[in-house]
Each structure stands twice: as structure tokens, then as C-alpha cells.
Scaffold this active site. Structure first.
Site, PDB file in Angstrom:
ATOM      1  N   SER A  38      -8.475  18.339 -39.080  1.00  0.00           N
ATOM      2  CA  SER A  38      -8.794  18.601 -37.671  1.00  0.00           C
ATOM      3  C   SER A  38      -7.692  17.984 -36.837  1.00  0.00           C
ATOM      4  O   SER A  38      -7.012  17.047 -37.287  1.00  0.00           O
ATOM      5  CB  SER A  38     -10.144  17.952 -37.317  1.00  0.00           C
ATOM      6  OG  SER A  38     -10.301  17.864 -35.913  1.00  0.00           O
ATOM      7  N   TYR A  87     -16.622  11.155 -37.173  1.00  0.00           N
ATOM      8  CA  TYR A  87     -15.873  12.391 -37.474  1.00  0.00           C
ATOM      9  C   TYR A  87     -14.363  12.116 -37.475  1.00  0.00           C
ATOM     10  O   TYR A  87     -13.651  12.522 -38.410  1.00  0.00           O
ATOM     11  CB  TYR A  87     -16.229  13.454 -36.439  1.00  0.00           C
ATOM     12  CG  TYR A  87     -15.605  14.812 -36.683  1.00  0.00           C
ATOM     13  CD1 TYR A  87     -16.218  15.735 -37.533  1.00  0.00           C
ATOM     14  CD2 TYR A  87     -14.410  15.191 -36.070  1.00  0.00           C
ATOM     15  CE1 TYR A  87     -15.655  16.990 -37.758  1.00  0.00           C
ATOM     16  CE2 TYR A  87     -13.845  16.436 -36.289  1.00  0.00           C
ATOM     17  CZ  TYR A  87     -14.471  17.336 -37.122  1.00  0.00           C
ATOM     18  OH  TYR A  87     -13.909  18.577 -37.342  1.00  0.00           O
TER      19      TYR A  87
HETATM   20  P1  NAD Z   1     -19.620  25.443 -39.460  1.00  0.00           P
HETATM   21  O1  NAD Z   1     -20.745  24.546 -39.091  1.00  0.00           O
HETATM   22  O2  NAD Z   1     -19.654  26.861 -39.045  1.00  0.00           O
HETATM   23  O3  NAD Z   1     -19.387  25.412 -41.032  1.00  0.00           O
HETATM   24  C1  NAD Z   1     -19.505  24.235 -41.807  1.00  0.00           C
HETATM   25  C2  NAD Z   1     -19.805  24.627 -43.228  1.00  0.00           C
HETATM   26  O4  NAD Z   1     -19.925  23.448 -44.043  1.00  0.00           O
HETATM   27  C3  NAD Z   1     -21.131  25.372 -43.351  1.00  0.00           C
HETATM   28  O5  NAD Z   1     -20.993  26.441 -44.264  1.00  0.00           O
HETATM   29  C4  NAD Z   1     -22.059  24.307 -43.914  1.00  0.00           C
HETATM   30  O6  NAD Z   1     -23.127  24.853 -44.632  1.00  0.00           O
HETATM   31  C5  NAD Z   1     -21.092  23.572 -44.818  1.00  0.00           C
HETATM   32  N1  NAD Z   1     -21.599  22.284 -45.264  1.00  0.00           N
HETATM   33  C6  NAD Z   1     -22.088  21.270 -44.509  1.00  0.00           C
HETATM   34  N2  NAD Z   1     -22.493  20.277 -45.300  1.00  0.00           N
HETATM   35  C7  NAD Z   1     -22.251  20.654 -46.584  1.00  0.00           C
HETATM   36  C8  NAD Z   1     -22.453  20.066 -47.844  1.00  0.00           C
HETATM   37  N3  NAD Z   1     -23.013  18.841 -47.956  1.00  0.00           N
HETATM   38  N4  NAD Z   1     -22.086  20.741 -48.959  1.00  0.00           N
HETATM   39  C9  NAD Z   1     -21.545  21.981 -48.861  1.00  0.00           C
HETATM   40  N5  NAD Z   1     -21.327  22.597 -47.674  1.00  0.00           N
HETATM   41  C10 NAD Z   1     -21.678  21.937 -46.564  1.00  0.00           C
HETATM   42  O7  NAD Z   1     -18.323  24.729 -38.880  1.00  0.00           O
HETATM   43  P2  NAD Z   1     -16.772  25.118 -38.955  1.00  0.00           P
HETATM   44  O8  NAD Z   1     -16.246  24.969 -37.592  1.00  0.00           O
HETATM   45  O9  NAD Z   1     -16.573  26.384 -39.661  1.00  0.00           O
HETATM   46  O10 NAD Z   1     -16.217  23.888 -39.810  1.00  0.00           O
HETATM   47  C11 NAD Z   1     -15.517  24.039 -41.030  1.00  0.00           C
HETATM   48  C12 NAD Z   1     -14.510  22.905 -41.176  1.00  0.00           C
HETATM   49  O11 NAD Z   1     -13.538  23.011 -40.148  1.00  0.00           O
HETATM   50  C13 NAD Z   1     -15.124  21.506 -41.057  1.00  0.00           C
HETATM   51  O12 NAD Z   1     -14.513  20.639 -42.017  1.00  0.00           O
HETATM   52  C14 NAD Z   1     -14.721  21.087 -39.653  1.00  0.00           C
HETATM   53  O13 NAD Z   1     -14.640  19.688 -39.520  1.00  0.00           O
HETATM   54  C15 NAD Z   1     -13.372  21.765 -39.531  1.00  0.00           C
HETATM   55  N6  NAD Z   1     -12.920  21.931 -38.143  1.00  0.00           N
HETATM   56  C16 NAD Z   1     -13.548  22.815 -37.297  1.00  0.00           C
HETATM   57  C17 NAD Z   1     -13.058  22.950 -35.987  1.00  0.00           C
HETATM   58  C18 NAD Z   1     -13.665  23.904 -34.985  1.00  0.00           C
HETATM   59  O14 NAD Z   1     -13.254  23.909 -33.825  1.00  0.00           O
HETATM   60  N7  NAD Z   1     -14.622  24.741 -35.373  1.00  0.00           N
HETATM   61  C19 NAD Z   1     -11.979  22.191 -35.571  1.00  0.00           C
HETATM   62  C20 NAD Z   1     -11.388  21.304 -36.449  1.00  0.00           C
HETATM   63  C21 NAD Z   1     -11.856  21.184 -37.740  1.00  0.00           C
END
Ligand code: NAD
Length: 278
Positions: A163, A176
Site C-alpha cells: 500500500s 494497517y
Molecule cells: P477487499 O476488501 O475488496 O478485498 C480483500 C480480500 O481479502 C477479500 O477477498 C477478503 O475476503 C480477503 N481476506 C480477508 N481476510 C482474509 C483471510 N484471513 N484469508 C484469506 N482472505 C482474506 O479489499 P481490496 O481493496 O481489494 O484489498 C486487497 C489488498 O489491497 C489488501 O491487501 C489491501 O490492503 C490492499 N490495498 C487496497 C487499497 C485500496 O484502495 N483498495 C489500497 C492499498 C492497498
């Protein structure tokens, strides 16, 4: 919110034909888009998820329709036994794993003084320990299999989903930010240790991407406009922006990219507050 500046569709080059990928947290948001992009690039894809059978099956169905194989695997990435069992099953089903995208992650936000140990442990357990457990299992498989030149120049590739908060401090989200800061040096240390074995490990650091994890930051016009003060490029990121980056980073086109964090953030890490003399 409709975004007229969404990236245009284009034909995905088949850079990953014949490769086997495992994407964690792949039934939602970024993980689902990464899984689909890898599939469009020719990879068979294992879809990890922890809850939401229907959403996982929907991703499997969408991928299968592109002509490659996909299967859903329910496992909590923070649980060592479940990760071990998942990798064993994926290897049994697909033959091996060439690409791991360690994407699963979540937030449990709280003001620092009232942050509970459970909130801290949940975020560190999934966002950091979960990536460790999955990366370790992937490396063990890469070492077992070695390089197959017809498939890839590397013995295996890992992409850690980090991130912008691996470098931007984030009050109210200390757990986080600590998890993503941890991912940064875990990834770099793994990459340094394993590069001599031709295992390539890198991170993608998304900025603000339109997914369920951050709905409050983009769902109203007011929230979207406020968010845009942090994004010089002037649009929110779409999950496909991360999928496109992951295809390239996992492919041999990026064969000399080792231990790097690729920021996919519309310029969020460029200190936009200083764009008019601070
Ligand atoms: P999201 O909530 O749509 O997806 C998160 C996924 O992780 C889901 O499929 C959830 O079921 C899964 N998950 C959670 N706990 C779990 C576990 N214990 N075992 C297996 N799977 C698990 O969110 P996203 O935005 O798609 O996030 C995905 C990644 O991207 C994360 O690591 C997040 O920190 C990172 N990220 C997202 C953003 C953003 O702006 N959306 C920015 C920076 C980083």
C-alpha cells in the site's frame, strides 16, 4: 460514482501462458481483478478466499469463460495449517505454482489510544503473517520445482500487495500502516535472500483503488472530491489498474525487477500538498 476517466479496454498480451497462479483474497476488489487479468494473460488461477462462496465461484466462472482453468480454495491466510493444506491442494490440482499474489488484507481502524489488541493482531495476522505464510509455502514449491525455461526465466514470482501506507504514515490506522511497513522490509529481505535462486519477489503498492475496503472514501461526490485532493492524476484507481501491473510484474518482461515496490497510485506518494508551494 461513474468515472469518465476509467482506463480504456485493450487486448491483454498473453504473457503468462501456461503458468499457474495463486491469488489470495481473490473473491473481491483488487484480488478478483488481479486473478482475472492473470487469466486473460493466459495463466490458470487458484482463487483463495475466506468467506463468500458465491463471490468466489463467480470469479471462477468468469475466469473459466476466458478459456483457462480456475478453482476456488477456502482458507484463512493467517492460519498455518490452512495455508499448508491449500498449497498442497493447489499443487495437486494444477501441478505447481509459478506465481503467488499475496493480496488478502483488511483494516480494523481505531484511534490509537483505544485500539484493542484484537484489532492489532487481526490486521498484523492477516496482512503481514498471512503474506509470510503464503510466501514461505510458495518458495518451498519454487525450490522443489526449479526453473522450467519453457515457462519462465524465473523459478517463481511473488507479488506482495502492499500500500502507499508502507511509506505514508496513517493516523487512525496504525495497525494497517505497521502491517504494510512490515510487508516492505519482509518483501525486500525475502527478495535479497532468494534472488540467487532466481525467485523474483516484488510488491505493488496501490493508492486509492475503488473497492469495498474503502467505500467511504469514494461513494459520495463530496468524499470523492476530497479524495482527489490527494491524487494528482485526478481519478480514483480501478482494480484493473492493479491487475494490469500484476501481469507485467509477474511476466518475464519484468525479469530483472527484483525487490522493488511498484507504486500504482496516480501520484499519491508525490506529496500533492506541496504542488502549490506547500
Ligand atoms: P477487499 O476488501 O475488496 O478485498 C480483500 C480480500 O481479502 C477479500 O477477498 C477478503 O475476503 C480477503 N481476506 C480477508 N481476510 C482474509 C483471510 N484471513 N484469508 C484469506 N482472505 C482474506 O479489499 P481490496 O481493496 O481489494 O484489498 C486487497 C489488498 O489491497 C489488501 O491487501 C489491501 O490492503 C490492499 N490495498 C487496497 C487499497 C485500496 O484502495 N483498495 C489500497 C492499498 C492497498
Amino acid at each position: 460514482m461513474t468515472d469518465a476517466l476509467s482506463p480504456p479496454a485493450f487486448a491483454m498480451p498473453r504473457l503468462l501462458a501456461g503458468q499457474k497462479a495463486l491469488v489470495t483474497g481473490a473473491n473481491s476488489g483488487i484480488g478478483a481483478a488481479v486473478a482475472l487479468a492473470l487469466a486473460q494473460a493466459g495463466a490458470d488461477v487458484a482463487i483463495n478466499y475466506v468467506a463468500g462462496d458465491d463471490a468466489a465461484q463467480a470469479v471462477v466462472d468468469r475466469i473459466t469463460a476466458t478459456g483457462v482453468r480456475a478453482k476456488a480454495y477456502k482458507a484463512d491466510v493467517s492460519d498455518e495449517a490452512q495455508v499448508t493444506a491449500m498449497f498442497a491442494q493447489v499443487v495437486a490440482d494444477f501441478g505447481t505454482v509459478d506465481i503467488l499474489v499475496a493480496n488478502a488484507g483488511l483494516q480494523r481502524d481505531a484511534a490509537f489510544a483505544s485500539m484493542t489488541l484484537a484489532q492489532w493482531n487481526t490486521v498484523l495476522g492477516i496482512n503481514l503473517t498471512g503474506q509470510f505464510l503464503c510466501a514461505r509455502a510458495a518458495v518451498q514449491e519454487f525450490q522443489r520445482r526449479g526453473i522450467v525455461p519453457a515457462i519462465s526465466r524465473a523459478a517463481g514470482k511473488i507479488i506482495c500487495m502492499s500500500s502507499v501506507h508502507e511509506v505514508i504514515p496513517w493516523g487512525g490506522h496504525v495497525n494497517y500502516a505497521a502491517s504494510k511497513g512490515g510487508v516492505k522490509l519482509m518483501m525486500e529481505s525475502m527478495a535479497q535472500e532468494l534472488a540467487p535462486q532466481h525467485i523474483r519477489i516484488n510488491s505493488i503498492a496501490p493508492g486509492a483503488i475503488r473497492t469495498p475496503i474503502n467505500t467511504a472514501a469514494w461513494e459520495t461526490p463530496e468524499a470523492y472530491d476530497k479524495l482527489m485532493t490527494l491524487v494528482p492524476y485526478g481519478r480514483i484507481g480501478e482494480p484493473e489498474d492493479i491487475g494490469n501491473a500484476a501481469v507485467w510484474l509477474a511476466s518475464d518482461m519484468a525479469d530483472y525487477i527484483v525487490g522493488t515496490t511498484l507504486f500504482v497510485d496516480g501520484g499519491m506518494t508525490l506529496y500533492p500538498g506541496f504542488s502549490t508551494n506547500g
